[in-house]
Write an enzyme that holds these catalytic residues in place. Structure first.
Site, PDB file in Angstrom:
ATOM      1  CE  LYS A  13      -1.255  -0.250   4.899  1.00  0.00           C
ATOM      2  NZ  LYS A  13      -0.195  -1.276   5.184  1.00  0.00           N
ATOM      3  NE  ARG A  88      -1.208  -0.317  10.910  1.00  0.00           N
ATOM      4  CZ  ARG A  88      -0.232   0.197  10.163  1.00  0.00           C
ATOM      5  NH1 ARG A  88      -0.185   1.475   9.947  1.00  0.00           N
ATOM      6  NH2 ARG A  88       0.692  -0.587   9.643  1.00  0.00           N
ATOM      7  NE  ARG A 127       8.372  -3.247   4.002  1.00  0.00           N
ATOM      8  CZ  ARG A 127       7.198  -2.745   4.329  1.00  0.00           C
ATOM      9  NH1 ARG A 127       6.304  -2.493   3.397  1.00  0.00           N
ATOM     10  NH2 ARG A 127       6.905  -2.543   5.593  1.00  0.00           N
ATOM     11  NE  ARG A 160       9.443  -0.291   8.715  1.00  0.00           N
ATOM     12  CZ  ARG A 160       8.266  -0.033   8.165  1.00  0.00           C
ATOM     13  NH1 ARG A 160       8.171   0.835   7.184  1.00  0.00           N
ATOM     14  NH2 ARG A 160       7.179  -0.630   8.581  1.00  0.00           N
ATOM     15  NE  ARG A 171       4.403  -4.312  10.981  1.00  0.00           N
ATOM     16  CZ  ARG A 171       5.084  -3.847   9.937  1.00  0.00           C
ATOM     17  NH1 ARG A 171       6.225  -4.413   9.580  1.00  0.00           N
ATOM     18  NH2 ARG A 171       4.625  -2.849   9.242  1.00  0.00           N
TER      19      ARG A 171
HETATM   20  P1  AMP Z   1       3.655   1.208   8.810  1.00  0.00           P
HETATM   21  O1  AMP Z   1       4.863   1.910   8.335  1.00  0.00           O
HETATM   22  O2  AMP Z   1       2.380   1.802   8.264  1.00  0.00           O
HETATM   23  O3  AMP Z   1       3.690  -0.288   8.590  1.00  0.00           O
HETATM   24  O4  AMP Z   1       3.574   1.437  10.392  1.00  0.00           O
HETATM   25  C1  AMP Z   1       4.588   0.962  11.246  1.00  0.00           C
HETATM   26  C2  AMP Z   1       4.053   0.839  12.665  1.00  0.00           C
HETATM   27  O5  AMP Z   1       3.622   2.135  13.131  1.00  0.00           O
HETATM   28  C3  AMP Z   1       2.839  -0.054  12.833  1.00  0.00           C
HETATM   29  O6  AMP Z   1       3.188  -1.420  12.930  1.00  0.00           O
HETATM   30  C4  AMP Z   1       2.241   0.498  14.122  1.00  0.00           C
HETATM   31  O7  AMP Z   1       2.982   0.083  15.245  1.00  0.00           O
HETATM   32  C5  AMP Z   1       2.478   1.997  13.957  1.00  0.00           C
HETATM   33  N1  AMP Z   1       1.324   2.654  13.282  1.00  0.00           N
HETATM   34  C6  AMP Z   1       1.317   3.252  12.061  1.00  0.00           C
HETATM   35  N2  AMP Z   1       0.107   3.745  11.766  1.00  0.00           N
HETATM   36  C7  AMP Z   1      -0.694   3.438  12.820  1.00  0.00           C
HETATM   37  C8  AMP Z   1      -2.064   3.643  13.112  1.00  0.00           C
HETATM   38  N3  AMP Z   1      -2.892   4.257  12.246  1.00  0.00           N
HETATM   39  N4  AMP Z   1      -2.534   3.188  14.312  1.00  0.00           N
HETATM   40  C9  AMP Z   1      -1.722   2.569  15.187  1.00  0.00           C
HETATM   41  N5  AMP Z   1      -0.432   2.314  14.972  1.00  0.00           N
HETATM   42  C10 AMP Z   1       0.094   2.752  13.794  1.00  0.00           C
END
Ligand code: AMP
Length: 215
Positions: A13, A88, A127, A160, A171
């Site tokens: 995404k 989320r 990744r 990461r 996750r």
């Molecule tokens: P992402 O880069 O979108 O995969 O986000 C990395 C991490 O940030 C996630 O695994 C969550 O721990 C946190 N995170 C990002 N966006 C949200 C959200 N909308 N609500 C809660 N945690 C978030």
């Protein structure tokens, strides 16, 4: 145009969000990137968020919702935006909907990027993300020209911490429990669109644009 990207972590995404944002000339807003930028800057928010991110858990809504609402209230968002990684949870989606309603506004489309858990687990291990500009790569499908070096800014492209296999499994579990219900939430509102998470990056943009222009 206001667009939400849905899909499991690693579904692609972020890549699609960035292509759509570039195509329509609107900001790409990733809550994950906002948290990571805060962590890098050493803010309290960043340090607090890290605890949850490293464990593969969601950052609590009381921290997440405000930063997102502040971001979409900024000047550059008046012509629309692409949200990547927000909402989320159903609660986040409801708060966003209520806030937009106050200004007579709404989300136009929620795009679900569909990929199986098995493919995601295999993908995430390859990744790489630039520690400087957050550009994303994949050692097999979208490699950097020089191994470990970001093409865009010359920064370091690394795996990461939260892309480590055991964290990815956690996750995905959190995704199925808390985020997947959003598919129905947006389906009920008639704005859900589906795209396949497989195929090349060029095809990905074409597929999303087709879906968006069909209305
Ligand atoms: P992402 O880069 O979108 O995969 O986000 C990395 C991490 O940030 C996630 O695994 C969550 O721990 C946190 N995170 C990002 N966006 C949200 C959200 N909308 N609500 C809660 N945690 C978030």
């Amino acid at each position: 145009m206001k667009i939400i990207m849905l899909g499991a972590p690693g579904a692609g995404k972020g890549t699609r969000a960035s292509l759509i944002a570039e195509h329509y000339g609107i900001p790409h807003i990733s809550t994950g990137d906002i948290f990571r930028a805060n962590l890098k800057a050493g803010t309290e928010l960043g340090l607090e968020a890290k605890k949850y991110m490293d464990a593969g858990e969601l950052v609590p809504d009381n921290l997440t919702v405000k930063i997102l609402l502040d971001r979409v209230a900024q000047e550059d968002c008046t012509g629309g935006y692409v949200l990547d990684g927000f909402p989320r949870t159903i609660n986040q989606a409801e708060v966003l909907e209520a806030e937009l309603k106050k200004i007579n506004d709404k989300i136009d489309f929620a795009i679900d990027v569909d990929v199986s858990d098995e493919v995601i687990e295999a993908r995430m291990a390859g990744r790489r993300v630039c520690t400087k500009c957050s550009a994303t790569y994949h050692i097999e499908y979208a490699p950097t020209k020089e191994e470990g070096i970001c093409d865009k800014c010359g920064g370091e492209a690394v795996l990461r911490a939260d892309d480590a296999p055991e964290t990815v499994r956690q996750r995905l579990k959190v995704y199925h429990e808390q985020t997947q219900p959003l598919i129905n939430f947006y389906k009920e509102r008639g704005i859900l669109r589906m795209v396949a998470g497989s195929g090349s990056i060029e095809d990905a943009l074409t597929a999303v644009i087709e879906v968006l222009e069909q209305g």
